[in-house]
Design an enzyme around this catalytic site. Structure first.
Site, PDB file in Angstrom:
ATOM      1  N   GLU A 101       0.832  -1.198   0.000  1.00 17.90           N
ATOM      2  CA  GLU A 101       0.000   0.000   0.000  1.00 17.90           C
ATOM      3  C   GLU A 101       0.872   1.255   0.000  1.00 17.90           C
ATOM      4  OE1 GLU A 101      -4.221   0.217   1.813  1.00 17.90           O
ATOM      5  OE2 GLU A 101      -2.935   1.162   3.316  1.00 17.90           O
ATOM      6  N   HIS A 116       7.201 -26.651   2.546  1.00 16.58           N
ATOM      7  CA  HIS A 116       6.332 -27.691   1.989  1.00 16.58           C
ATOM      8  C   HIS A 116       5.183 -27.077   1.191  1.00 16.58           C
ATOM      9  CE1 HIS A 116       8.409 -30.788   4.355  1.00 16.58           C
ATOM     10  NE2 HIS A 116       8.504 -29.838   5.270  1.00 16.58           N
ATOM     11  N   LYS A 160     -13.806   1.528  -4.080  1.00 19.14           N
ATOM     12  CA  LYS A 160     -14.797   1.886  -3.055  1.00 19.14           C
ATOM     13  C   LYS A 160     -15.898   2.768  -3.641  1.00 19.14           C
ATOM     14  CE  LYS A 160     -12.161   3.555   0.305  1.00 19.14           C
ATOM     15  NZ  LYS A 160     -11.758   4.037   1.653  1.00 19.14           N
TER      16      LYS A 160
END
Length: 569
Positions: A360, A391, A516
């Site tokens: 950000e 793994h 938004k």
């Protein structure tokens, strides 16, 4: 002569570009054979040991990076941050998260005012409130002790505090203080997150901390209203004032919501969300869980790195070195990602938090002056604790894409285990991998080595490791509250260094706004379709219209004006 508008126009940048070809032709096997070089790439501060000898860099590279830092005016930019200058120019704000952990007698100013007294007024208020909540002098509406806390926030109001909480859970001192208490974080607006958070909790013993600077954040306030309904439906509307507190500066909206403004804890415009864990955003819920004394040690750890970052010469400055190496890896060597690999399960939430802090902050395509960047900046950050990650995605790191790695180890485990008859104890087994993986990445394994091991010819291409994959190692002595604070601050300042060198604004986040604003249009359409039966018509492209229509048709049984329904889990 005026300074170049972009760092890539400087002589230091061009010099590094010229230097690049020689480094690309030099394998880490050769670089690691130079003991003097390796020794010069090890730095220690306060028992934190950084080894960056496995970076694809020579001492000459590092010298050239220092020159780049000088041409970027790195020291001056760091000083401007500490002096409270409005370095967040697009929002005309200071950037002073360092003030959140400054000592009580410090002086750090924003707009001519020393902000440290205000910080400590809030910290003292948090200490008083958390002490009362923990010792039972502040109780819920029915007189029961408030032992369970749900912190409601999103983004920086959630990821940072969650990282610190997870890291403290198994610390002996912190876990002792937290016995019988529970701290949960509600972030996602998804009702499933609400269900998980209230599952098994009793409203009578639950305190909700609503974190929203403006008290208008859409997701946070919907979740806050949901928990308000959960409390008031069980205990009555008047119980809200006893069971909900706020971290906010909008006292009128806090009071309108039903929370006593006296139980609102402030923070300031000069605190960015992703840098807010050391404000009331993190300190309040963490103090309720672990006690203020533990959290104060966390703040002191962060402060120690703040002092180191502002005063240490670049050659010994851990955040500066880390930031410059990231610039080298991203903008010159062309590696777009970074793996954060803590060999401690307690640090399992470090990578998600740093992912936000880094991506950000530095996920920008223009300079601070608005010029398009002609070079790559920002990193794709991800990670998982070792040995779990081995793994999972280490296959790609070893034999696929080159991804620089941060290995973080801890000398003494928070929770040591010893079993009689075992070759090594559990922590030694973990650390065996911590020490081995960086060498495996650096050296690799050649076809010649495989032939000497009598590996079948057809398997040699599959078992060959090219090596020459950069990493660095950070070794912490312990993982207590103080060291967790140090680790947080190291990464915060590293990200700032990268942004300062790239010449971008690491402290705004306009990229989150467009989605938004478009969601507002969708929200209006959903309301119109549910309540008035209006079809999806204007304002949407064919694809979105098709998806929305399909969603509305499949949820046509949702009532237009439903009765309140809370999760039942």
């Amino acid at each position: 002569m005026a300074s170049p508008a972009l760092i890539s126009e400087t002589e230091a940048w061009k010099d590094l570009k010229s230097h690049l070809e020689g480094i690309k032709k030099t394998h880490l096997r050769e670089l690691m054979g130079d003991t003097e070089r390796c020794q010069s790439m090890m730095v220690e501060f306060d028992n934190i040991f950084l080894d960056y000898s496995r970076q694809q860099a020579s001492p000459d590279t590092i010298s050239k990076l220092y020159k780049l830092a000088d041409e970027a005016h790195l020291k001056q930019k760091i000083d401007r941050m500490y002096n409270g200058d409005h370095i967040n120019s697009t929002e005309n704000r200071s950037v002073l998260h360092v003030a959140l952990r400054a000592s009580r007698n410090s002086a750090i100013s924003s707009d001519g005012k020393n902000v440290v007294p205000d910080v400590w007024n809030v910290l003292d208020k948090i200490k008083d409130f958390s002490d009362r909540a923990r010792n039972g002098s502040w109780v819920g509406a029915t007189g029961k002790e408030l032992k369970d806390v749900i912190a409601v926030g999103i983004g920086g109001s959630f990821l940072g505090p969650l990282f610190v909480h997870t890291a403290l859970q198994t610390d002996p001192e912190a876990s002792k203080n937290a016995r019988g208490r529970e701290l949960r974080f509600l972030a996602n607006v998804d009702p499933i997150d609400v269900a998980r958070n209230i599952s098994g909790l009793n409203p009578e013993t639950t305190l909700v901390v609503v974190v929203s600077k403006t008290f208008t954040t859409a997701e946070t306030m919907l979740n806050a209203r949901t928990l308000r309904e959960w409390i008031s439906s069980a205990l009555g509307p008047s119980a809200v004032a006893k069971h909900m507190v706020a971290v906010s500066t909008n006292l009128p909206l806090v009071e309108k919501f039903g929370i006593d403004p006296n139980n609102a804890f402030a923070f300031w415009d000069w605190v960015g969300g992703r840098y807010s864990v050391c404000s009331a955003v993190g300190v309040l819920p963490l103090s309720l869980q672990y006690g203020f004394a533990v959290v104060e040690k966390f703040l002191q750890g962060a402060h120690s790195i703040d002092q180191h970052f502002s005063s240490a010469p670049f050659e010994k400055n851990i955040p500066v070195l880390l930031g410059l190496l990231s610039v080298w890896n991203v903008s010159f060597l062309g590696y777009p990602a970074r793996a954060i690999l803590p060999y401690s399960q307690a640090l399992e939430k470090l990578a998600p938090h740093i992912q936000q802090v880094s991506m950000e902050s530095n996920g920008k395509g223009v300079s601070i002056d608005g010029l398009p960047l002609p070079f790559e900046s920002g990193e794709i950050d991800f990670g998982e604790p070792g040995t779990n990650g081995q793994h999972s995605f280490y296959q790609l790191i070893h034999q696929g894409r080159v991804i620089p790695c941060d290995f973080i180890g801890v000398v003494k485990s928070q929770q040591p285990v010893y079993l009689k008859g075992e070759v090594v104890n559990n922590h030694d087994e973990l650390m065996s991998n911590f020490f081995a993986q960086p060498d495996a990445l650096a050296y690799g394994k050649t076809p010649e080595q495989l032939k000497k091991e009598n590996v079948s010819e057809h398997l040699i291409p599959h078992k060959t490791f090219t090596g020459n994959r950069p990493s660095l190692s950070i070794l912490l002595p312990t993982l207590d509250a103080y060291r967790i604070g140090q680790l947080l601050a190291i990464y915060e300042h590293r990200v700032a260094v990268q942004g300062f060198v790239w010449g971008i604004n690491s402290f705004d986040q306009w990229g989150v706004e467009l989605g938004k604003s478009l969601a507002t249009q969708v929200r209006k359409q959903l309301h119109a379709s549910r309540v008035k039966g209006e079809p999806v018509e204007e304002g949407f492209n064919f694809s979105t219209k098709t998806l929305l229509t399909r969603y509305l048709e499949a949820t046509s049984d949702v009532p237009a004006d439903p009765s309140t329904l809370l999760p039942n889990i």
